[in-house]
Design a protein around this motif. Structure first.
Motif, PDB file in Angstrom:
ATOM      1  N   ALA A 295      14.155 -38.844  17.503  1.00  0.00           N
ATOM      2  CA  ALA A 295      15.469 -39.016  16.900  1.00  0.00           C
ATOM      3  C   ALA A 295      15.548 -40.271  16.049  1.00  0.00           C
ATOM      4  CB  ALA A 295      16.535 -39.091  17.986  1.00  0.00           C
ATOM      5  N   ALA A 296      16.179 -40.132  14.901  1.00  0.00           N
ATOM      6  CA  ALA A 296      16.528 -41.304  14.105  1.00  0.00           C
ATOM      7  C   ALA A 296      17.790 -41.931  14.693  1.00  0.00           C
ATOM      8  CB  ALA A 296      16.763 -40.908  12.651  1.00  0.00           C
TER       9      ALA A 296
ATOM     10  N   ASP B  84      21.755 -40.346  15.026  1.00  0.00           N
ATOM     11  CA  ASP B  84      21.763 -38.900  14.802  1.00  0.00           C
ATOM     12  C   ASP B  84      22.646 -38.239  15.856  1.00  0.00           C
ATOM     13  OD1 ASP B  84      21.132 -36.130  14.717  1.00  0.00           O
ATOM     14  OD2 ASP B  84      19.209 -36.578  13.777  1.00  0.00           O
TER      15      ASP B  84
ATOM     16  N   TRP C  43      21.136 -35.775  18.525  1.00  0.00           N
ATOM     17  CA  TRP C  43      20.403 -36.344  19.650  1.00  0.00           C
ATOM     18  C   TRP C  43      21.306 -37.113  20.594  1.00  0.00           C
ATOM     19  CZ3 TRP C  43      15.939 -34.492  20.974  1.00  0.00           C
ATOM     20  CH2 TRP C  43      15.171 -33.822  20.008  1.00  0.00           C
TER      21      TRP C  43
ATOM     22  N   GLY D 174      11.764 -41.978  14.976  1.00  0.00           N
ATOM     23  CA  GLY D 174      11.283 -40.956  14.060  1.00  0.00           C
ATOM     24  C   GLY D 174       9.859 -41.150  13.597  1.00  0.00           C
TER      25      GLY D 174
ATOM     26  N   HIS E 283      14.845 -32.272   6.161  1.00  0.00           N
ATOM     27  CA  HIS E 283      15.279 -33.667   6.227  1.00  0.00           C
ATOM     28  C   HIS E 283      14.291 -34.600   6.923  1.00  0.00           C
ATOM     29  CE1 HIS E 283      16.697 -31.686   9.913  1.00  0.00           C
ATOM     30  NE2 HIS E 283      16.471 -32.856  10.495  1.00  0.00           N
ATOM     31  N   GLU E 284      13.200 -34.071   7.481  1.00  0.00           N
ATOM     32  CA  GLU E 284      12.174 -34.902   8.124  1.00  0.00           C
ATOM     33  C   GLU E 284      10.803 -34.397   7.710  1.00  0.00           C
ATOM     34  OE1 GLU E 284      14.553 -35.977  12.304  1.00  0.00           O
ATOM     35  OE2 GLU E 284      12.903 -34.545  12.298  1.00  0.00           O
TER      36      GLU E 284
ATOM     37  N   VAL F  88      17.149 -37.824   5.950  1.00  0.00           N
ATOM     38  CA  VAL F  88      18.338 -37.820   6.800  1.00  0.00           C
ATOM     39  C   VAL F  88      18.915 -39.222   6.962  1.00  0.00           C
ATOM     40  CG1 VAL F  88      17.115 -38.116   8.987  1.00  0.00           C
ATOM     41  CG2 VAL F  88      19.282 -36.852   8.947  1.00  0.00           C
ATOM     42  N   GLY F  89      18.102 -40.237   6.690  1.00  0.00           N
ATOM     43  CA  GLY F  89      18.572 -41.613   6.784  1.00  0.00           C
ATOM     44  C   GLY F  89      19.329 -42.089   5.564  1.00  0.00           C
TER      45      GLY F  89
ATOM     46  N   ASN G   2      20.178 -29.639   9.792  1.00  0.00           N
ATOM     47  CA  ASN G   2      20.693 -30.777  10.547  1.00  0.00           C
ATOM     48  C   ASN G   2      22.190 -30.883  10.250  1.00  0.00           C
ATOM     49  OD1 ASN G   2      21.530 -33.828  10.047  1.00  0.00           O
ATOM     50  ND2 ASN G   2      20.014 -33.857  11.697  1.00  0.00           N
TER      51      ASN G   2
ATOM     52  N   ALA H 274      24.307 -33.443  10.036  1.00  0.00           N
ATOM     53  CA  ALA H 274      24.697 -34.475   9.064  1.00  0.00           C
ATOM     54  C   ALA H 274      24.335 -34.042   7.649  1.00  0.00           C
ATOM     55  CB  ALA H 274      24.026 -35.795   9.409  1.00  0.00           C
TER      56      ALA H 274
ATOM     57  N   SER I 149      27.977 -30.518  15.114  1.00  0.00           N
ATOM     58  CA  SER I 149      28.652 -31.809  15.257  1.00  0.00           C
ATOM     59  C   SER I 149      30.139 -31.502  15.115  1.00  0.00           C
ATOM     60  CB  SER I 149      28.211 -32.799  14.175  1.00  0.00           C
ATOM     61  OG  SER I 149      28.687 -32.399  12.902  1.00  0.00           O
TER      62      SER I 149
END
Length: 330
Positions: free
Chosen positions: A55-56, A59, A62, A86, A177-178, A206-207, A233, A235, A259
Motif C-alpha cells: 500500500a502507498a 490509500d 488499504w 509500494g 496506477h502501479e 496513484v501518488g 483504484n 482514488a 471508497s
C-alpha cells in the motif's frame, strides 16, 4: 466457490469453539491435560502477527484492510502490526524484519511476487505461517503460504468488461496506477476478454492524482472514439471522473474497489459500478486463519484461494453500501 465458502464458515465455527474454551481467568498459558473433556479444542492464546502490504501512504482501499485486521485482532485478543510500502524492495525488508522478530504469522500482499519470493521463503523456513492477500494468488501455494485471501483478478476484470459492454462501450481505456503490479495487468486482461472490443492501457501514478486526471483527460481529448474508462483504484476513479468532465467526454466509467467518494459518485450516476472485493475481509480473515493455525493447526482453502469477491456495487445498492463505507468497513 461453494466449497471455499463452506470452508470459511467451518473456520468461523471452529474458532467460536476455541473462544468458548478459553480460560475464565483470562490467562494465556496452556491448559493442563485434565482441564477439558476429550475432543475439546485447545484454549486460545495471544498471538503476534505482522500485516505487510504494498500500500502507498494514504490509500483509502488499504485503510479498510487495516481496519479489518485490527478489528479481528481486538476480537481474538491478539496483536497486529500493520505496515505498507509500494516499493517491493522495502516490502521485502519489512518481511525480513518480521521474521527476525519471530512473529507468530505474516500476512502479505504480493503485487510483485518475484521480488518477495526470497523473503517469504525465509519466513516459511523459519516455520512462520504466511497468508497472502489481494495479489499473487497464482504464486501463493508455490511460495509456501498456508492460504490466499482475495479475488480472482481475471474473473473480476472479465465481469467489469461485460458490464461496460452492456453499457455500450466498444473502446476502453484501462488505467493502471502501479507499475509492475501483476494483479492490475490481470484486471485489464480480463476486461479485454469481457468487453470483446479494443482496450488501451494508460499508466498513471496513484501518488499524483492531479497528473492522473490530466493524463486521462488528454487521452480522451486526443481519441474521441474512446467511450469507456476503467479505473483500477477508487482514488483514480475520482480522478477519471474529473478527467471525463474536463475533456467534455461522454465516456462511461467503471472502477475497481470502493471508497466513500466512489459510492457517492455511483449514487449520482457519475460512475456506473465498482467491482467490490470486500477488502475488509482481506484484513479480517487472515488474522482469523492465523489465529486458528496457531491455536489449533487449522488450515483453510485446501490449496485453493478463499475468495472475497468479486461483487458489484451499482446505483441499485449504493445507498446501503454508503452507510457501511462511512464506518470504514467497505
Amino acid at each position: 466457490m461453494k466449497r471455499t465458502t463452506g470452508l470459511v464458515v467451518a473456520a468461523m465455527l471452529g474458532f467460536s469453539a476455541l473462544s468458548g474454551c478459553s480460560s475464565g481467568s483470562g490467562g494465556q498459558g496452556e491448559a493442563g491435560p485434565s482441564s477439558a473433556p476429550a475432543g475439546t479444542a485447545p484454549a486460545a492464546g495471544g498471538g503476534n502477527f505482522a500485516v505487510i502490504t504494498h500500500a502507498a501512504s494514504g490509500d483509502a482501499f488499504w485503510d479498510v484492510v487495516k481496519n479489518g485486521a485490527e478489528a479481528a485482532a481486538a476480537r481474538y485478543g491478539v496483536t497486529v502490526s500493520y505496515q505498507g510500502d509500494g516499493d517491493p524492495a522495502r516490502q521485502s525488508q519489512l518481511i525480513d524484519q518480521a521474521v527476525s522478530q519471530k512473529v507468530d504469522g505474516i500476512v502479505v500482499s504480493m503485487a510483485n511476487p518475484d521480488a518477495l519470493k526470497e523473503s517469504i521463503g525465509k519466513a516459511v523456513t523459519a516455520k512462520i505461517p504466511v497468508v497472502t492477500i489481494n495479489s499473487g494468488a497464482d504464486r501463493s501455494r508455490e511460495f509456501g503460504a498456508i492460504t490466499h485471501v482475495g479475488q480472482s483478478e481475471d474473473v473480476a476484470g472479465r465481469g467489469a468488461g461485460e458490464q461496460l459492454k452492456a453499457a455500450g462501450v466498444s473502446k476502453l481505456l484501462c488505467v493502471i496506477h502501479e507499475a509492475g503490479n501483476v494483479g492490475l495487468d490481470q484486471r485489464c486482461n480480463g476486461a479485454t476478454e469481457g468487453l470483446g472490443g479494443t482496450v488501451e492501457r494508460l499508466q498513471v501514478d496513484v501518488g499524483n492524482l492531479a497528473d492522473a486526471t490530466s493524463k486521462i483527460a488528454a487521452r480522451l481529448q486526443s481519441d474521441t472514439s474512446i467511450n469507456g474508462v476503467l479505473a483500477l483504484n477508487p482514488a483514480v476513479a475520482i480522478a477519471a471522473r474529473d478527467a471525463v468532465a474536463d475533456a467534455g467526454s461522454k465516456a462511461k466509467l467503471g472502477t475497481f474497489d470502493l471508497s466513500g467518494d466512489v459510492v457517492t459518485a455511483i449514487k449520482e450516476g457519475e460512475v456506473l459500478f465498482a467491482v467490490d472485493q470486500q477488502q475488509y475481509l482481506q484484513g479480517w480473515l487472515p488474522i482469523t486463519f492465523l489465529t486458528l493455525y496457531k491455536d489449533n493447526l487449522n488450515t483453510v482453502g485446501g490449496g485453493l484461494p478463499v475468495n472475497t469477491g468479486p461483487g458489484f456495487v451499482t446505483k441499485d445498492n449504493a445507498g446501503q453500501v454508503a452507510k457501511l463505507a462511512e464506518s470504514g468497513t467497505r
